[in-house]
Scaffold this motif. Structure first.
Motif, short mmCIF file in Angstrom:
data_model
loop_
_atom_site.label_atom_id
_atom_site.label_comp_id
_atom_site.label_asym_id
_atom_site.label_seq_id
_atom_site.Cartn_x
_atom_site.Cartn_y
_atom_site.Cartn_z
N PHE A 97 25.46 19.98 -12.77
CA PHE A 97 25.01 18.81 -12.03
C PHE A 97 25.95 18.61 -10.84
N THR A 98 25.38 18.46 -9.64
CA THR A 98 26.23 18.36 -8.45
C THR A 98 25.78 17.20 -7.55
N PHE A 99 26.71 16.78 -6.69
CA PHE A 99 26.40 15.78 -5.68
C PHE A 99 26.91 16.26 -4.32
N THR A 100 26.31 15.75 -3.27
CA THR A 100 26.75 16.01 -1.90
C THR A 100 27.09 14.69 -1.25
N SER A 101 28.32 14.58 -0.77
CA SER A 101 28.75 13.34 -0.13
C SER A 101 28.10 13.22 1.25
N LYS A 102 27.54 12.06 1.52
CA LYS A 102 26.86 11.82 2.79
C LYS A 102 27.67 10.91 3.71
N LYS A 103 28.36 9.93 3.13
CA LYS A 103 29.13 8.97 3.91
C LYS A 103 30.25 8.43 3.05
N SER A 104 31.44 8.30 3.62
CA SER A 104 32.55 7.70 2.89
C SER A 104 33.32 6.81 3.84
N ALA A 105 33.06 5.52 3.77
CA ALA A 105 33.73 4.54 4.62
C ALA A 105 34.58 3.63 3.75
#
Length: 497
Positions: A271-279
Motif C-alpha cells: 500500500f503506497t501514498f504519493t505526497s501532493k502538498k506539505s505546508a
C-alpha cells in the motif's frame, strides 16, 4: 462478574500461573478486586504487586479477605501463590469485568513515534463509521463514551491491566463497539496487556527509546517487546520504511500468512501514498491502486509533514479492515485533531512557534527537519527537557538532534520526578557536539519558553517540545498543575496582537 475462590483457582491454573492455592473449607465469593490499598472496598480479593509489605494491609483486614501474591505474606488469610502477579492481575481483571474485550473490535498501534497520531486518525474515521461508538485509549486521552465524564487524561500510554479492562467495560456499557489503542513496549514488559488479543495490530517504526535502569536494558529488548504485538494480533500492518524492517517482517511471518505493508510510492510497501502538498498547516496526499478500493483517492490532513501522511496510510489500512468506507476516511482525516501535536502559532515579530509532544530522537528529528525546510532562512530555536527516572537514553538523543538541526537551545525541566532537572539538562548538554549552538539553561519551563520566544525574529521558528498540552508536571511523585506549553505560547502571543 463476581469472582469466587473456585473460579480464581481455575483461572490461575488455566493460565499456568498457579503455584499453590489455599485450603478453604467453604467457597468464598468476592465482591471486589484491586491492587491498590487506597482503593479497596468490602470483601476485596487483593492482588499484591511489586515491593509490597504486609504492614500496608494494616487497618484493611476487614475489607481485604484474600490475597493473590508471588510470596506468602505473614498474615492470616487465604493466599493464592502465583508465578507472576502482573499476569495474574490481568487474568483476574478481565474476568472481574466480564471480558469486555469480547464485545469490542480492537485495533492497536505500536512504534517509537506516531502511535498517538495514527490512533486518533483511526478513531476519527471509525467515529464516522460507527456513529460515535468508538473508544480510544491513547497517550493523551482515554475516551470511553460520548459524555464529558467519559473522557479523561491518560497517565500511561497503556494503563495497568485493571484500569484497562475497567475502562473497556465502561466503553461497552456506554454502547461502544470499537476500540483503538496504543500499545507500548512497557505494556508487554509489565504484562499490562497479558491475555489481550487485537483484531489488527500495526507496527509504525522503531528507533532507540525507553532504554534505562527502570525500562529496557538495551535496544534488542525494546524491539523484542514491541514485536509481541504480533503474537496477539489476528492481522498485522507494518511500515516497509521502518528501520529493522526485515527483522520485523520475519518475526510477523511466524504466525501470519499475510502481512500488510505500506510506504511512500516506490519505497517497498504494498500500500503506497504519493505526497501532493506539505505546508505548515496542512498536507495532501493520494492513494491509488489499492486492493482496498475504498482507500483510493485524495486526502487532506490538517497536519503537516510526510511522516504524518505515512501515519495516515497506516490508519487507512486499519480502518478499511474495520469496514470503513471512503467517505468515512475522507471526513475522518480532514477533521482529525491531535491534542498537543504539531500546534503552530505565528507571532508578530517573533516568527512561528510550534508546540509538539515530540519526546524522542525520531519524533524530534522529524519535527525539526520539517520545520527547518519550511523556514530555511531563519534560526531554529528549541526548548526541550527530558523526564526523570525513565527514558535515560533520550538525553543523549536530544543532545544529538539539536546539534544537527538547532541554532539555539533552551534546556529546561520536563517531568523531572525524583531527579534534579538541572542535572538532567546538563546531561543533555554533554551530548551536544555543535560548537556553534547557543545553549541556555532555565529550569522554570514557562520562563524558558518566554525567553526563547523573545529571542526569535520574524523568520525564526521556535520549537517547544515534550509536553504539548499536558496540564501538569511530575515532580517528586506529585502532579503539579501546569498551564501547558501551548497556553504559554498563546499568552506570549497576546502581547503582539
Amino acid at each position: 462478574m463476581k469472582l469466587t475462590s473456585k473460579s480464581v483457582t481455575e483461572l490461575l491454573k488455566h493460565h499456568n500461573l498457579l503455584v499453590s492455592n489455599p485450603n478453604i473449607d467453604q467457597e468464598i465469593t468476592f465482591d471486589f478486586l484491586h491492587y491498590d490499598t487506597r482503593e479497596v472496598e468490602n470483601n476485596t480479593l487483593f492482588v499484591v504487586k511489586g515491593a509490597f509489605k504486609a504492614k500496608y494491609l494494616e487497618g484493611l483486614l476487614g475489607n481485604v479477605t484474600a490475597l493473590v501474591t508471588q510470596k506468602l505474606l505473614p498474615i492470616e488469610m487465604p493466599q493464592w501463590i502465583v508465578s507472576d502477579e502482573q499476569k495474574a492481575l490481568s487474568v483476574l481483571s478481565m474476568a472481574f469485568f466480564d471480558y469486555p474485550q469480547d464485545s469490542l473490535w480492537i485495533g492497536a498501534f505500536t512504534g517509537t513515534k506516531g502511535k498517538t497520531t495514527a490512533a486518533y486518525m483511526v478513531f476519527n474515521i471509525l467515529q464516522h463509521m460507527t456513529n460515535q461508538k468508538t473508544a480510544l485509549f491513547s497517550t493523551v486521552d482515554r475516551i470511553t463514551g460520548n459524555n464529558l465524564e467519559d473522557k479523561k487524561k491518560s497517565d500511561l500510554t497503556t494503563p495497568e491491566s485493571y484500569e484497562l479492562f475497567k475502562d473497556m467495560r465502561r466503553a461497552v456499557d456506554n454502547g461502544m463497539t470499537h476500540l483503538i489503542m496504543e500499545v507500548s513496549s512497557q505494556a508487554y514488559l509489565k504484562q499490562r496487556v497479558y491475555g489481550l488479543r487485537y483484531q489488527v495490530g500495526a507496527f509504525l517504526n522503531i528507533s532507540p527509546d525507553h532504554i534505562g535502569p527502570n525500562e529496557h536494558p538495551n535496544f534488542e529488548d525494546y524491539l523484542a517487546h514491541k514485536l509481541m504485538l504480533f503474537d496477539n494480533s489476528d492481522q498485522v500492518i507494518i511500515n516497509a520504511e521502518s528501520d529493522q524492517f526485515m527483522k520485523i517482517s520475519r518475526y510477523a511471518s511466524k504466525n501470519h500468512n499475510e502481512i500488510y505493508t505500506y510506504s511512500q510510492f516506490d519505497k517497498g510497501g504494498e500500500f503506497t501514498f504519493t505526497s501532493k502538498k506539505s505546508a505548515i498547516h496542512e498536507s495532501k496526499f493520494i492513494v491509488k491502486d489499492s486492493r482496498f478500493t475504498e482507500m483510493n483517492g485524495e486526502y487532506r490532513l490538517n497536519l503537516p509533514g510526510d511522516f504524518n501522511e505515512s501515519n495516515a496510510l497506516a490508519a487507512l489500512i486499519m480502518s478499511a479492515m474495520a469496514g470503513a468506507q471512503h467517505e468515512d476516511m475522507v471526513k475522518g482525516l480532514d477533521q482529525v485533531f491531535i491534542p498537543g501535536r504539531m500546534l503552530s502559532l505565528p507571532i508578530h515579530g517573533h516568527g512561528v512557534a510550534f508546540v509538539d509532544y515530540a519526546h524522542n530522537y525520531a519524533s524530534m528529528k522529524a519535527l525539526l527537519s520539517f520545520a527547518q525546510n519550511q523556514y530555511p532562512s531563519g534560526k531554529v530555536i528549541v526548548v526541550v527537557g527530558a523526564p526523570g527516572n525513565k527514558g535515560v537514553s533520550r538525553r543523549a538523543d536530544f543532545g544529538k538532534v539539536v546539534s544537527e538541526f538547532a541554532d539555539v537551545v533552551f534546556l529546561t525541566a520536563d517531568d523531572p520526578q525524583f531527579e534534579s532537572p538541572q542535572a538532567i539538562a546538563h546531561e543533555i548538554a554533554e551530548h551536544i557536539s555543535n560548537e556553534k549552538l547557543a545553549i541556555y539553561f532555565d529550569m522554570n519551563r514557562i520562563s524558558a519558553i518566554n525567553k526563547a520566544l523573545s529571542l526569535a525574529n520574524d523568520e525564526d521558528i521556535v520549537i517547544v517540545a515534550g509536553k504539548g498540552e499536558d496540564p501538569y508536571q511530575k515532580v517528586n511523585g506529585i502532579d503539579e498543575p501546569y498551564i501547558g506549553d501551548y497556553q504559554v505560547v498563546k499568552n506570549f502571543a497576546q502581547q503582539y496582537i
